[in-house]
Design an enzyme around this catalytic site. Structure first.
Site, PDB file in Angstrom:
ATOM      1  CG  HIS A   1      20.386  15.837 -17.859  1.00 50.72           C
ATOM      2  ND1 HIS A   1      21.187  16.649 -18.263  1.00 50.72           N
ATOM      3  CD2 HIS A   1      19.324  16.804 -17.637  1.00 50.72           C
ATOM      4  CE1 HIS A   1      21.000  17.827 -18.145  1.00 50.72           C
ATOM      5  NE2 HIS A   1      19.679  17.747 -17.413  1.00 50.72           N
TER       6      HIS A   1
ATOM      7  CG  ASN B   1       0.953 -10.461  10.362  1.00 59.44           C
ATOM      8  OD1 ASN B   1       1.961 -10.823   9.414  1.00 59.44           O
ATOM      9  ND2 ASN B   1       0.300  -9.486  10.201  1.00 59.44           N
ATOM     10  N   GLY B   2       4.329 -12.153  10.920  1.00 60.04           N
ATOM     11  CA  GLY B   2       5.773 -11.684  11.343  1.00 60.04           C
ATOM     12  C   GLY B   2       6.668 -12.732  10.917  1.00 60.04           C
TER      13      GLY B   2
ATOM     14  CB  CYS C   1      -0.383 -12.977   7.556  1.00 70.60           C
ATOM     15  SG  CYS C   1       1.103 -13.734   6.953  1.00 70.60           S
TER      16      CYS C   1
ATOM     17  CD1 TRP D   1       1.821 -11.117   0.220  1.00 69.05           C
ATOM     18  CD2 TRP D   1       3.550 -11.191   1.515  1.00 69.05           C
ATOM     19  NE1 TRP D   1       2.795 -10.702  -0.547  1.00 69.05           N
ATOM     20  CE2 TRP D   1       4.056 -10.723   0.264  1.00 69.05           C
ATOM     21  CE3 TRP D   1       4.429 -11.246   2.552  1.00 69.05           C
ATOM     22  CZ2 TRP D   1       5.129  -9.866   0.036  1.00 69.05           C
ATOM     23  CZ3 TRP D   1       5.921 -10.715   2.023  1.00 69.05           C
ATOM     24  CH2 TRP D   1       5.993 -10.282   0.954  1.00 69.05           C
TER      25      TRP D   1
ATOM     26  NE  ARG E   1      -2.584  -7.541   7.732  1.00 71.77           N
ATOM     27  CZ  ARG E   1      -2.477  -6.675   8.467  1.00 71.77           C
ATOM     28  NH1 ARG E   1      -2.959  -5.703   8.872  1.00 71.77           N
ATOM     29  NH2 ARG E   1      -1.081  -6.772   8.746  1.00 71.77           N
TER      30      ARG E   1
ATOM     31  CE  LYS F   1      -4.535  -0.288   1.318  1.00 69.75           C
ATOM     32  NZ  LYS F   1      -4.346   0.645   0.272  1.00 69.75           N
TER      33      LYS F   1
ATOM     34  CD  GLU G   1       0.653   7.114  -6.284  1.00 70.29           C
ATOM     35  OE1 GLU G   1       1.762   6.706  -6.025  1.00 70.29           O
ATOM     36  OE2 GLU G   1      -0.528   6.471  -6.112  1.00 70.29           O
TER      37      GLU G   1
ATOM     38  CE  LYS H   1      -1.771   3.417  -6.824  1.00 72.23           C
ATOM     39  NZ  LYS H   1      -0.791   3.866  -5.973  1.00 72.23           N
TER      40      LYS H   1
ATOM     41  CD  GLU I   1       0.435  -0.169  -6.388  1.00 69.12           C
ATOM     42  OE1 GLU I   1       0.564  -1.018  -5.321  1.00 69.12           O
ATOM     43  OE2 GLU I   1       0.100   1.096  -6.062  1.00 69.12           O
TER      44      GLU I   1
HETATM   45  C1  AGP Z   1       0.560   1.782  -2.693  1.00 68.29           C
HETATM   46  O1  AGP Z   1      -0.454   1.759  -3.679  1.00 68.29           O
HETATM   47  C2  AGP Z   1       1.130   0.674  -2.424  1.00 68.29           C
HETATM   48  N1  AGP Z   1       0.162  -0.209  -1.895  1.00 68.29           N
HETATM   49  C3  AGP Z   1       2.341   0.847  -1.295  1.00 68.29           C
HETATM   50  O2  AGP Z   1       3.219   1.624  -2.051  1.00 68.29           O
HETATM   51  C4  AGP Z   1       2.061   1.681  -0.117  1.00 68.29           C
HETATM   52  O3  AGP Z   1       1.869   2.898  -0.495  1.00 68.29           O
HETATM   53  C5  AGP Z   1       3.133   1.512   0.928  1.00 68.29           C
HETATM   54  O4  AGP Z   1       3.442   0.298   1.332  1.00 68.29           O
HETATM   55  C6  AGP Z   1       2.992   2.233   2.242  1.00 68.29           C
HETATM   56  O5  AGP Z   1       1.738   1.901   2.869  1.00 68.29           O
HETATM   57  P1  AGP Z   1       1.430   2.845   4.165  1.00 68.29           P
HETATM   58  O6  AGP Z   1       0.887   4.226   3.727  1.00 68.29           O
HETATM   59  O7  AGP Z   1       0.356   1.993   4.738  1.00 68.29           O
HETATM   60  O8  AGP Z   1       2.588   2.950   5.136  1.00 68.29           O
END
Ligand code: AGP
Length: 615
Positions: free
Chosen positions: A511, A100-101, A2, A74, A27, A610, A488, A492, A495
């Site tokens: 395989h 937050n937590g 959050c 969140w 966030r 994020k 990667e 992308k 997500e």
């Molecule tokens: C990346 O596009 C994602 N949002 C997610 O996988 C992110 O890379 C992951 O949560 C790690 O975040 P950080 O680099 O802040 O530790």
């Protein structure tokens, strides 16, 4: 994950908090709320959904006051409805918190409090915090908000960042950090002070910030602050000056932060490299690593721990460090490593890669490394973050604030940081000759220009997205140093467009997974002119033979591949160790434009945040 913003000073807190939350909306955005205190009365406005809903609510039913707290949520416990939105008020209305937590023992605490006659209004774990504070205040800590808060949080299990306001204490806020539930920054203004879970929320007001460590509590007034440990020991704090500028944290002429951050990569990589390479000597300059040649030579292994995109960056870095420094590298997910009882000793180094510096799984892996006496390094983008602070040495990404949930410029910056680390280790360990160092340094010097040229392909990518956005499954194939880029690229797409996509080592297709290929499956192959090019060509032919739709990322000038693949995306010829960076850019753009075509919320994809500060 959050977002928290708080203010105390001569101005009206409400607009400051709302604007700050706006910058933290990435966030988490299930709900949002604000509480202000004026003349002994706490007033709260909360709503579900985006922050715009809260802004409308406040516009129609205003609240104002010189002290306030705000939150964008969140959801972890309790569905996102108004009653579960923060801030949460105590039963008698005298205290209010944002959090937050996760309170891991909230059920037992809730039952204990209810048995004392306390009534709850929400389903959240957070509400037990404010009820406990009110209980301790009434049992003796009445006018000492910090004492009541300290007593309350000692009963909590889990990681927390909490800000508390009380009608009895109109001249102070109390903030607590326990564990790694996201950062706590105290922004120091002139006659006013701020609290935030992230720097961008308050950066327009001040660049001077103090960061709380775990198990610290601070009392913040308009003209000062003081920090103690939860055991009551005073803490000497360091004031950081943040170099980021507020404008760079705004979208500018771009439609989304993600698009802006993709296009920033020529500049952000210039910033990552700037001041860190002596091109004459071919040396990487990494003073914050505090690494001597003797310590570098004594190293026998490196373990890289990270999550998500940062983990894929670590897979790329493994190639650099093993190739240049001849140091064995193991790469593991933070969420796995922390439970592996890893074999580490004083000749081991552990490198954490984390853009936010607050990812709880990565931080937990770091704690594991620290307990086993390994040398602990981090590559972070967020200055002052927990990962940076607990490391023996660090390399900042210098990519500027990355707001889009989907990481782009931080990913490429973290790859360059590992390239610098590999060059540094290679020179210190004597595994690179001076001539080799100069060559690798010169290659790096060319990168921003190569990235700038690669960014010119957006029009081609946009057209391609128009042909592909309706498919429901994708396969991304790569080999060698570009296998992590296949992973990667798939992440992308997943997500931000919600399309199922899988990254796979090209050599593994035969395989089993090749059974997936048919005319409904676009196969994206990274087939650059490198040592595995011929193998990738045959991979493309195998996919075409089964009716697959093949999109190839290829090297400019390669005419052969155009006779094999259905679509070709050309990138400039790039030194092979740095080819992952020019290869990933079309995949970032493709994911972005497919998501746009599908009407997805690119900067705030559903279910994501994020910074993942929950386990
Ligand atoms: C990346 O596009 C994602 N949002 C997610 O996988 C992110 O890379 C992951 O949560 C790690 O975040 P950080 O680099 O802040 O530790």
């Amino acid at each position: 994950m959050c977002g928290i913003v708080a203010y105390i000073g001569p101005r009206d807190a409400t607009p400051i908090i709302l604007d700050g939350l706006q910058r933290l909306e990435y966030r988490g955005y299930d709900s949002a709320g604000v509480a202000v205190l004026r003349e002994g009365t706490i007033r709260v406005r909360r709503d579900v959904g985006k922050l715009s809903n809260l802004r409308n609510l406040v516009q129609n039913d205003p609240i104002s006051g010189p002290i306030g707290i705000g939150h964008t949520r969140w959801a972890t416990h309790g569905v996102p409805v108004e009653r579960n939105a923060h801030p949460h008020v105590s039963m008698d209305g005298e205290f209010v918190v944002v959090h937050n937590g996760i309170v891991e023992n909230y059920l037992e605490l809730r039952e204990e409090l209810m048995a004392e006659g306390i009534t709850f209004k929400s389903d959240t774990d957070t509400e037990v915090i404010v009820q406990l504070i009110e209980r301790f205040a009434k049992n003796g800590a009445q006018n000492n908000l910090a004492e009541a808060t300290r007593a309350a949080v000692q009963m909590l299990r889990g990681a927390h960042a909490i800000v508390v306001m009380s009608q009895h204490n109109p001249d102070e806020l109390v903030v607590v950090r326990i564990g790694n539930a996201g950062g706590v920054a105290i922004g120091l203004g002139e006659g006013e002070n701020f609290i935030a879970s992230d720097i961008p929320a308050i950066l327009e007001h001040t660049r001077r910030m103090v960061f709380l460590e775990s198990r610290q509590i601070a009392t913040v007034s308009a003209n000062g602050y003081h920090v103690q440990t939860l055991d009551g020991q005073p803490v000497a704090t360091e004031i950081h000056t943040i170099a980021w500028d507020p404008v760079s944290a705004a979208k500018g002429e771009f439609k989304h932060f993600m698009q802006k951050e993709i296009f920033e990569q020529a500049r952000s990589l210039t910033d990552t490299i700037r001041g860190r390479v002596d091109f004459e000597r071919g040396s990487a300059l990494l003073p914050d690593l505090h690494l001597s040649a003797e310590a570098a030579r004594a190293l026998t292994r490196l373990v890289t721990v990270a999550c998500g995109t940062s983990y894929y960056s670590g897979l790329v870095g493994k190639f650099f460090i093993e190739h240049m420094a001849r140091l064995s590298v193991e790469v593991d997910y933070g969420s796995e490593y922390r439970y592996r009882d890893p074999i580490l000793d004083e000749h081991s180094a552990v490198l954490a890669i984390t853009q936010s510096g607050e990812t709880v799984d990565t931080l937990a892996a770091m704690e594991e490394a620290r307990e086993k006496k390994a040398l602990l390094w981090s590559i972070v983008n967020t200055v002052g973050s927990q990962a940076m602070r607990i490391s023996d040495g660090y390399i900042t990404m210098n990519a500027g604030p990355e707001i889009g949930v989907a990481s782009t410029k931080a990913f490429t910056a973290s790859i360059v940081d590992q390239y610098l680390l590999a060059l540094h280790l290679g020179e210190l360990r004597g595994t690179l000759t001076p001539a080799q160092c100069r060559t690798y340094a010169a290659d790096l010097g060319r990168l921003p220009d190569l990235v700038g040229r690669t960014l010119e392909i957006e029009g081609r990518i946009k057209n391609l997205a128009g042909l592909l956005y309706h498919y429901t499954n994708f396969l991304f194939l790569g080999r060698g140093i570009n296998y992590p880029i296949a992973l990667e690229g798939a992440l992308k797409l997943k997500e931000i467009s919600y399309i199922h996509a899988e990254g796979y080592p090209a050599g593994e297709m035969k395989h089993g997974p090749i059974a997936l290929i048919d005319e409904n499956l676009p196969v994206l192959c990274i087939a650059l002119k490198d040592s595995v090019y011929d193998k990738m060509l045959s991979q493309i032919e195998q996919a075409k033979a089964r009716g697959g739709i093949v999109i190839a990322v290829a090297t400019e000038g390669d005419t052969v591949i155009a006779t094999k693949a259905d679509h070709v995306i050309y990138v400039p010829p790039t030194p092979s160790l740095l080819s992952p960076i020019t290869a990933v850019i079309p995949l970032q753009m493709l994911a972005y434009h497919i998501a746009i075509r599908r009407g997805a919320d690119v900067d705030q994809p559903r279910n994501l945040a994020k910074s993942v500060t929950v386990e």
